[in-house]
Design an enzyme around this catalytic site. Sequence first.
Site, PDB file in Angstrom:
ATOM      1  N   ALA A  17       0.832  -1.207   0.000  1.00 46.74           N
ATOM      2  CA  ALA A  17       0.000   0.000   0.000  1.00 46.74           C
ATOM      3  C   ALA A  17       0.866   1.257   0.000  1.00 46.74           C
ATOM      4  CB  ALA A  17      -0.925  -0.002   1.209  1.00 46.74           C
ATOM      5  N   LYS A  80      -3.058 -14.568 -14.851  1.00 46.45           N
ATOM      6  CA  LYS A  80      -4.236 -15.125 -14.170  1.00 46.45           C
ATOM      7  C   LYS A  80      -5.490 -14.875 -15.010  1.00 46.45           C
ATOM      8  CE  LYS A  80      -6.905 -14.376  -9.902  1.00 46.45           C
ATOM      9  NZ  LYS A  80      -6.983 -13.630  -8.638  1.00 46.45           N
ATOM     10  N   THR A 346      -8.901  -9.123  -3.422  1.00 43.85           N
ATOM     11  CA  THR A 346      -9.457  -7.781  -3.619  1.00 43.85           C
ATOM     12  C   THR A 346      -8.716  -6.665  -2.893  1.00 43.85           C
ATOM     13  OG1 THR A 346     -11.072  -8.568  -2.009  1.00 43.85           O
ATOM     14  CG2 THR A 346     -11.829  -8.303  -4.252  1.00 43.85           C
TER      15      THR A 346
END
Length: 509
Positions: A17, A80, A346
């Site tokens: 982050a 993916k 997510t």
Amino acid sequence: MQSNQIRSVVILGGGTAGWMSAAVLARFLGKLDIDIRLVESEQIGTVGVGEGTVPIIREFNGVLGIDEREFIRRTQGSFKLGIAFRDWGHKGNRFFHPFGDFGEYIEGISPHHHWMKLRKLGNTTPIDDYCFSQVAAKKGRFAPPPREMQPGLPSYSYAYHFDAALYAQFLREYAEQRGVKRSEGKVADIEQRGEDGFIRALKLEDGTRLEADLFIDCSGFRSLLLGRSMKTDFIDWSHWLPCDRAVTAPCAKAEEFSPYTTATALEAGWQWRIPLQHRTGNGHVYCSRFISDEDAEQALRDNLDGELLAEPNLLRFSTGHREVFWKNNCIAIGLSAGFMEPLESTSIQLIQTGLARLIEMFPDRNFDPIITAEYNRVGRLEFERIRDFLILHYCAGQRDDGELWHYCRNMPLPDSLQHKIDVFKSSGRVALGAEESYREPSWRAMFLGLGIYPQRYDPMVDKIPQEALRKKMAKRVENNYRIAETLPSHQDFINRHLLATHQKIATEK
Ligand code: FAD
């Protein structure tokens, strides 16, 4: 520069982050003469997981101007096409949540209605076979879709798996090259203004004082600024998503280098398998009320398909989010803002959308509360929609081999999710709300995969003569298999990708 412009930003935390925030701010604020500093503590370290993503990560890399081949090479990344679910709903159940649909609409009607009609007529083709991503994934094939849509070619999307620590390192270089400064040290104290609670400065253990106009809290689960210092409550969703621990471990790369994540349901949770170039990532996410840490670790070990490369690591978490994400001059991004278990990968997506909103609503030193409230409103909705999508995975199961499944089958659902289930059962429609990360194809894939079928198909389907529909649908499956055969294997594609990067770098020299 306008007189009230933000002049300095301090980011607390150097996990995914923190460095994603630093890279974005450097990219978008770079020319505004704003001082950006990131402080992190090697002694504390990062959470060190986060390997699966969803397709919007490509937009993130895209706006930063990151070359995909370089990125894949630097992060030991892989591709993916979706998630293969095993034993969800009931043991032996197999289905795929693709980054794509079950083919194009026919006469304006979603293909799953046509499939339902054929199914009623006795056709046994699984719905997954109509989805190109699933067919390619099953065959272990991968290539990105062409940039321009071509008639006859199925449309699909893709995301990445990568080593989160390498990604953070990669973004650190990106941010530092663009002027972000880094301080090493542990924050020991947070100075707040007495009159309104705004943060004035962070004090490090060595006495350094870091003042700023805006603070971005990327301190992980500690939520040091928004949670601890500003005392923002945590909204706990454990009653809906009861898994609260994960034991993780890398193992040696297996022969099966799949272009998808595998999520296998177990008695008290589920296990992920994420293939990277240099190893396979594994984690058993479970509910500590229903299984001991020792048994959870044993289950993880029993389900590895390669030699263990490091001792398993235990992580504890609660599912939920801070009541607000932005308060005064502090915005939380990443785990400090909230966390939902990694079933659909997510969290990095939420970092990305939080940052996109921050850039869109970038404040001045007045910190207009209207903007702050709007940021929080959208963020809350986004969290709630993802929460509902995750709960669906658990509540629809018929498994009877563990207390977790019994609990989830009987728990009262959020009204918003109950409504979606009711509408789908009644009509096959997906009742999307605002700020949905998951669109109709994803909900349809999960509903049908988990065995939630509509009572009827769309009556408009009957406009198409039966035989013509049968032929059209059969042709789609045939095309999917034929086109998938023309793609390289996932491993071959990566080899070529990397080769291309090395050649390019060699030529540039
Ligand atoms: P962290 O990585 O914890 O970083 C916190 C930073 O703050 C560190 O640099 C630390 O040093 C610093 N810090 C804290 N306190 C201080 C202090 N006092 N002084 C100085 N520095 C301080 N996400 C996905 O998108 N996909 C996945 O597949 C996925 N899988 C996951 C699996 C599990 C089991 C878990 C728990 C999470 C998963 N996530 C996943 C989430 C993902 O790992 C995180 O969203 C992501 O890594 C961001 O973490 P962070 O940067 O917010 O926190």
